[in-house]
Each structure stands twice: as structure tokens, then as C-alpha cells.
Design an enzyme around this catalytic site. Sequence first.
Site, PDB file in Angstrom:
ATOM      1  CE  LYS A 121      -3.918   1.740   2.775  1.00  0.00           C
ATOM      2  NZ  LYS A 121      -4.676   1.506   4.025  1.00  0.00           N
ATOM      3  CB  SER A 147      -7.953   3.299   2.967  1.00  0.00           C
ATOM      4  OG  SER A 147      -7.128   2.752   3.956  1.00  0.00           O
ATOM      5  CB  SER A 180      -8.069   0.492   6.052  1.00  0.00           C
ATOM      6  OG  SER A 180      -8.720   1.727   6.072  1.00  0.00           O
TER       7      SER A 180
END
Lengths: 546, 499
Positions: free
Chosen positions: B75, B159, B183
Site C-alpha cells: 500500500k 482504504s 481498511s
Amino acid sequence: MVPSLFMMQRFLFPGAIGCKPSFILVKRYNCSSQKNARLQDDRWIPTVGLEIHAQINSKSKLFSSAKNQFMAPPNSLVSNFDASIPGTLPVINKECVRKAVRTGLALNCKIQKTSFFDRKHYFYSDMPQGYQITQYKHPIAKNGYLHYPTADGSVVKRVKIEQIQLEQDSGKSMHEEGQVTLIDLNRAGVGLMEIVTAPEVSSAGDACAFLKELYGILMRIGTCNGKLAEGQFRVDANISIAQQKTKLGTRVEVKNISGFKHIHNVIEYEIKRQIRIVEEGGIVESETRAFDYETGFTVSMRDKEIKQDYRFMSEPNLPPLHVYDDSSVTSLSNPSSVINVDQERRNLPKLPADIRGHLIESFHLSFVEAEFLTNRNMENYFIEVMECAHNLNPTVVWNWIKMHVIAHMVEYNLSSIEECYVSARDLAALLLLLHNNEINAETAYLTFTTAIQTRQHPDKIVEENNWKMISDKETVTKLCEDAIATLQCTDAKALSGYDADKPKSKASKQAIKRVIMLVRKNTNDKIHTGVAKDVTMKLLNYKRTS
Amino acid sequence: MSSTDVLMKPLVSVLQMLRNRVISTEELLHRTYTRINETKSLNAFVSVVEKNDNLEFCIKDDRSSILKGIPFAVKDNFSTRNISTTCASNMLRNYVPTYSATVVKKLTDAGGTLMGKTNLDEFAMGVGTVDSIIGPTRNPWQYDFQHPNPDDWYIAGGSSGGSAVAVATGASYFALGSDTGGSIRLPASFCGVVGLKPTYGSLSRHGLISLVNSMDVPGILARCVDDVVFIYNILSGNDPRDSTTVQGKVEKVVMEENPSVKDLVVGIPKQYYGPDVSPEIIDCWKWAADTFSNNGAKVVEVSLPHTQYSIVCYHVLCCGEVASNMARYDGLQYGHRSDGGFTEEMYAKSRNEGFNESVRGRITAGNYFLLRRNYRKYYEKAQKVRRLIQTDIKKVFDKGSGKNSGVDVLLAPVTVSTAPQYKTFAQKTNSYRTVEHDIYTQSANMAGVPAISVPVRLSQAKLPISLQLLASNFNEGTLLRAAKFLENASSFQHPKFDF
């Protein structure tokens, strides 16, 4: 773009003026001149509370492994964490914790077994995180006190220490001409101890006396280097005035003062300024002011409309800070890896007050003399000299240390007595020669400087240079008798002016001088003139009365 | 995806193939780059590492390493040395760290090949992976790769949506995500992959760009529980650079082929039966509870009485820490800087241009909650309620507390629905979406306990339905065992996407 610390060194932004502390631009309520200097001060009771920011003497910074060092090239001692590079986390430096604990113990504080860190938010270009990590609610040490002697040592007073908190120092901004601001983060993240006193001090003199005592303690226990010019010991003073002792007036904070003389001036100035405002019917505003080193005034620092709200919150990246004691440390698997408060207490050296007490009691030095030695870490040297030569007069020894040993150390920039080539033993030998009239003061000083240069023992120097003087009573009496006899034969008038009843009269002195001059000539200047003088007087008295 | 697709194989099998030279690391990398290209329209990656850089790396690699050049993705809020790390924000658009996050370094040290940095909501604030400077990430499920419709696709969840999509499509064997309120688990559930949020402190946060320090946890997305276990064992443990990591050794998780759940007590939190939860998910949840029960586990209903206050408190605490953590982005040392003006003006302008509306909104709210006059009313109160939520969860897991015998794992939905369509989702505000979709996930972050999202079946619309398991602190072993059991019992199949 790779974040380059070097870039920051050359960093400039056009809006630098907005970043300048407003004290350069705004000046209000300045005491205009000396004409109002004598106000009716005794009707007002000033109250002063102090916050001392003492830089911790540690190898690396409080939360990063970057070095803590002064005078390095700008931005050369900056870790990713110090520059607030995203994703970096604080790691507590145990050395800083240990030194805060020692300081707390020396100031009679209660060391908190668990303390916490908080974030204090404000934007400033030399504080890259946008917040300072400090200990707001639960500091490492609380509720201490310090006894301090007033400037002349005549009275001992007490100030309550509210707390000692660990926190980060900021970097430095240099606002240069041409609207450029340079930022140096070398200091950013260095450990500070903020030592907060209760508002219990009532004069500039007492404030300075307290600060000097505190300073001496920090030096003695080695928790702060104390270089004032380098900002390692900075003071914020909270000053207010009131007419009754029970009710405090509005307090004004003067920030960031270095140097005892400046602190004294700031407090004096601020007390006068406040009295003047009130006596002219004004109201003292609660505000933060700065000391202008050039003018000697304090000036308002922040717009009063902008009240700082630091939005404190606990620092989530640091677990509670634990310290242990003898009983709790035993349950740990690795006791050597933690800080044991009891162990730190046992390791504390003798504090200045005890040392001064010992010097005054055992050697009958005055407070000022004892303080002088203590502040310079010279008490052991002094004591050793005294132990080597018991019959020396302590004040003479003190005087010699002050006038010659310390002067030499200052001249050659020596940081400790170990670097001085004249040991306590050598000095004792030298002072004994002087004491026994084998040399005079002038020769003693010559011997001292020779000893520094050649590293030889004073006895040997005096011996080899044949500097020993004729001072034994018998020889001196013989020499003086001869001289008197010679003068009586050759120049009878020379001695006729002597008056045994008025030995200090001009004529008497003249007569003695003539004898001494002749003895000096006869002995190639080897006579101890002090001894010869006494002897001559006695001889002349005898001659007159007989 | 057929079983012949090497990019979709479990780690153990592909490592076996590499060891036996059935396939070379170079070949594996070529195929992965092809897959990244094929799935480009999903917008899973913010940046992809140059092919040549990685090939050079894998040629040097001596194959004796644990991961033997296996491709993975990270990420884009984990710092990666010499590789841009944007947090999907204009603020860090051109930011290149000089160091790597501990978790990233552990993976590359173990021989993994970093393929690229995956998309997220700006600074990980969001539940959709839609608020990013490179645009939204699309869910591969029910996606028409040949004729993509600009409006009609499902969101990936967020996310960590980019990581979930990269793993779901075979563009990576596994990926790192970060989980602050759900997330990892939410995108994992929307994209049909396994997503582990480990215990707070079991994985180092050093190098993870902070959202909410007291809740952020790096975590793992992979296609099966075994792969998650494999990577978890590489990553877990103390890091001297992160003072909040566990002290001492973390035990490696050992997994059986067919783990039994006979000794487990499975708790069903009654407060999670919300009226908003889709019936399909309730149905799946009931099936899973029955399956645990039928296989010898003791299934009990439990109560987490403060659940309803959790999301509000999460919001307050999250905003407070966000306001604080974002204070460093002033445009001085790094990141976006606007021209001109006085210092304060430059700060304001840089931050206004650097952050999107939802980040700015959270900063403003956070600063408001932290003001001296509001601190007690909001921030301190939220902290107190957080303590109550922690206590609720601790009590449920407490084995010694008489009346309630204490459960080993909690079984719950991940969220209220399957992946929504972008059209519908985009109409709602970021904060509304967070309240809606983090409702069942953020409690684990408030309490710090480990949780995992496991895909279980497909909905009528052929979208993945996943369930969530939670365990007590540092009890990943039990959590992963229950997850593996659920995985074995379910009929979930990774599909063959039509690239």
C-alpha cells in the site's frame, strides 16, 4: 524529490518577515529612562516563578540517535525523525531519562514510577513535527524543593519545585536580512529538562541566587553542560506584583533568557515596569514578553488576540515511561536494562551545599570563598593542599588558588584541575616555603610559573635556582647588626632620625630602609626583607633604650 | 482463474515450483508484469517498480531465500526506499523516502520482490479507495475488462483497495495493507480475499505513514489463510524502532491442513445484528455459526454493550490524531509547497492544495475536539468510552470470569453489504461512508485485538460475502485456526477473471 537535509540549510522562503518574532517590530510599555527608576517599590510585593529549560548532557537526542553536539555544521546532526520524515517514530533515550531522574533526586523531588508523554501543538518553522513532545500531565518528577543561600550566603531560603518534565528542544531559525530565514535542525529533538518552580521568589536577587544554586547542582551531578552562551540553560520568568501577600497580581511571562545578569535585569525591569503601569492607573496585561538583549527592555511577543491553544494530547507512539526501585527491580528478568531510582540516589555525588558547609566548618572559609571553590570544582584540590600542609592559613591557600591556579587555568583554557601541572601536593610545598619565609611572595609566583613550564617540584626549582632566602633569625640578626655598625661608622646621620616611640614615622622608616638596603647589598639580594625589617626594628629599639 | 494459472497458486505451491525449477523467478516476474498490465484499468497501482530494476534484483538472488523472488505489493502509505510514497495525496505526490518501513524491509530481506505501490484513499482516510489523486480503484468482480463501463463497476473497498485488487487478480501473491478502522478487512471482503489485521503491536509501524497511531496496524492481504500465516510469521515481532511493538518473542503460528474447532468457544455478538445488514450477509453469518457448531465448537451469544457508541468515539479519536499527525505537512522539509506569501500564508496555501476535502475536514474536526474548551467534552470522553469498549471485548475473551465462560473467537459480519456500485457510493460523503462501512470493524482497532476477514460465498449478484473473526490480543494462532476452518468449510472459489 528525495528529502535532502542539505536543501534545508539553504532553504529560504519569501515570507520570512511574517515569521520574525514580532518583538523586533513591536515595542510597548518601555520604561523610558532612568528618571523614574526610583519608584516606591516597597509598597509592592513582587512574585516570581521560574521555568528553567536545561539541555540534557547526553550523547544523542531525546528520541533519536542523532548526536547532541554544539557547533556542528548546520543540519549535519539530523535524523529522519528529527526532520519529521513521515513514518518515523520516537524511541526514548534512556540516558536522558536517567539524567532527569538524577536531577529530580538532587532537587528532592518525588520520582514518578510511571510518567507519560504528550504532544503540544503549534506551527513554527524550526519545529518540524508541528508539535513538541513533552510531559504535560504526568511528568517524571514532582513536588521537590531546593534550599538556596542568598547572594551573600547570610540567609538560606527554600523554593518549591513543582515538577521536572522531559521534552524536546526546537531547532533554530535564523532570520537574516533580505527576508530569508535559515533553519538549522541540529538542536531539534535534543533532550530538555523543564524545571518548574512555584511562584515563591520575591526579588531578582533571590531568583538569581536560586538559579545559581540550581545551576551548580546540575553541573555537579553532570546532567547539563550549562554553557549559557549556547543556550543550554534558558529561563522563562513569570513575574507579577501585588499589594498583599495573599493575592497574586496578573502575571507576565518573559521567555528565553540566558545568563544570570540578564535574568536579574529582566526581573528588575519587569517589576518596575509593572509598578509603573499600575501606579499610573493602568492594568498589567497577561502576556508573553521577550527580553531585548540590546536595549535591556522586555517587549510584547505575541498579539494578544491570538491566544495560543496548544491542543494537548497524549503521545500515542510512546508507551508509559517506567522507572524502578530496589524492590520492584528484582522482579525483572533483566534489571540492568532499566533505571533504578534507588541506585541513582546512591550514585549521586555530594551536592554544592554540603561541600560549602564542609569547607566553612572545617577550614573556616567564608561563604563566598567556599562558594568560589565549589562552583569551580576546586574543593578537593583545596582540601588536599590543606591536608599536605596543616599549618597553612586556609585563606592564604584559597587566595593562591584563586589568584594563580584558577587564573592559570582560565588563561590556558583548562577545563579541569587535572590538566594543571601544579598538583595540590606541589602547591602545598610551595606555600610551605613561603610560609617558612624561605622565599617571598614574588619568588613564590616565579616558582609557580616555572613549575607549570618545567613540571618540576617547587623545592627543586628553588634549590636549583638558588632562590632560597636568608631568613633564619640568627643569621639575619648578625647581618643587621653588621649593617647598623657599618652605618654608624660611615654615616651616623642615617640612623639618627629613628624614634622608638614613633617607629612608623617618616624618619624611622627612612632609617630602617637604609639598614635593609645595606643588608641587601651585602647579601646579593638574598635577604628575606620582611624578616630583616622586623629584626632591624628590634635592634634599633634596643640601641635607643640601652 | 483456472488452477493452471501460476499467479493464483498458493504460496507453498509456487515456492515448490521455484525450488524444483518448474518455473524461474524471472518467468514469474514477467508474468506478473503482464498481469499488472492486463488489469491496469482497475487502477490498483499508484506506481509500479521498473521491470528492469526487479529483474536485476532477482538474477542476483540466490534462491536460497525464504520468498525466492515472490512478487508482492505494498500500500502506498508504507515508506519504500528510493520508491515514491504518495499516500495518494497531492501533498506527497513527489515524495521519495530515504528508508524503508520495517515490514517492507523484512519482506525484501526475505527475498520478496516489490512490484509496486497500491492505491488507497488519501492518507488512508476512507472506505472505498475512491478518494485518491490517481482516481478510484475498481473491483475486478463483475467487471467487464473488454468493455469497461466508466460508471458501472463495483468499488474495491478501502482504504487498502489497491492491495486487495492486486491480490484478487493475481498481480501479487500477497500485499501489505494498513488497518486503522477496517481498511484491510473491508476491501478484502469486497474483493474476496483474506485480510488480516494483526494485534496492535505485533507488527512494526516504523515507516507506515501515520493515520491514527494508537490504532494503525500493518496487515496482510492474501488469497488464502495459509499464505497469510506464512507472511505473518515473517513479519511479526519486536522492532526497536517502534516502541509500541511487543516485547520479547512472538510465537510462530503453525497451521494444520484441517484444523479442528472442537475445543473452541465461538461468540456471536448480539449487538451486531443491525437492521442495516443485508439479509444475505445475515444468512451467511448464521450458516457459519451452524457450521462451527456442527463441527464441535460451542457457539454462544455474547454481549458487547458499548458497541453502539464505538463508531462515534472512533471518529473523535481518529480526527484528533489525524489533526496532530498531519501538522508536519507544512511544505518546508518535504511535500507540496505553494509559492509566495508570508510563512503562515504559505503553510495554509500548501496544506489547502496538498490535502483533499475529507483530510482537511478531519483535521478541522480534530483540532476542534482538541481545543482546551472541548477536550473534556469530546476527546477525553471518547477515550473513556474507548476504555469501555476495550473492557467489553476483554471480558468476552476472559477465560477466568465465572459466569461467561469466555470465548476464543468472535464471529461477525465484516460490513453491512457486499461491494456497492461506484455510482451509488460516490453520492455519499466520505464521513457517511465511514460510519456505514466501518461499523463492525473499528471496534477491533479500538481494542487492539486481531481480526480477519475470510471470504465465504457469493451473493445473488455474484459478489463475495465475507465474515469476520476476532480473537484476544496476541492470539493470532487461534484466530487463524478458526479462519482456516471457515475457509475449508466454505465453498468460495477464486474466479477466472476475463482479462
